[in-house]
Design a protein around this motif. Structure first.
Motif: not given
Length: 195
Positions: A20, A23-24, A27, A167, A169
């Motif tokens: 996480k 991803i953070t 982006v 993002y 999921d």
């Protein structure tokens, strides 16, 4: 919770958390930031990563145990000189000169009215071009007034914030906004062919 365990959510060890955070950070539209604000820093895992991308970070938490753990983590990483730690809540005033606001795993502790109130008060104070990123768990938690999806909708409806990226999921929703005009990374950095 911090008295019972140094890292109650296993933020440093659990793959979900490390993924996480990656991803953070991936982006974020800018390679480097001058001053980030991270309320609800917990044990400082994300704070440490932000200190590598930012000239300085203001990180806050309401729990003394969280701030102690963050201070220790940052000292061990040699990053304490770039981070100001404060005992404060998100509904207190935000720093004036930030160009990045990181709202990670925090906003669903507020009810909808309180969250809207904070955003309506603080977002208009942010400079044009400031990046605001949110990252939240999507599964319902009985003790949380809001879900991650509800938080994301409320933030998205905040005037002056324009969605830039995201993002999603089954487990996590990450959304990136900019204050003012939203232009892609390729357009802003002059990549040939970007419009």
């Amino acid at each position: 919770m911090y008295e019972a365990a140094a890292d109650p959510w296993q933020l440093a060890e659990r793959w979900y958390e490390r993924r996480k955070y990656a991803i953070t950070l991936a982006v974020l539209p800018d390679e480097r930031y001058g001053h980030a604000f991270e309320p609800g820093c917990s044990v400082g895992v994300l704070t440490e990563a932000l200190a590598r991308r930012c000239d300085r970070v203001t990180a806050t938490d309401v729990a003394d145990g969280a701030l102690t753990a963050t201070r220790r983590r940052l000292a061990d990483a040699g990053a304490l000189d770039r981070v100001e730690l404060r005992k404060a809540s998100i509904d207190g005033g935000w720093p004036d000169d930030v160009d990045l606001v990181v709202l990670s795993e925090l906003l669903y502790y507020l009810d909808a009215a309180a969250l809207r109130s904070v955003l309506e008060r603080e977002v208009p104070r942010l400079r044009a071009g400031t990046t605001v990123v949110t990252a939240h768990w999507r599964h319902p938690v009985e003790d949380y007034p809001l879900t991650g999806d509800a938080v994301t909708r409320i933030v998205a409806d905040t005037p002056a914030l324009h969605r830039l990226a995201g993002y999603l999921d089954d487990d996590v929703v990450v959304a990136v906004y900019t204050v003012g005009e939203a232009r892609s990374v390729a357009v802003r950095t002059g990549v040939p062919g970007a419009r």
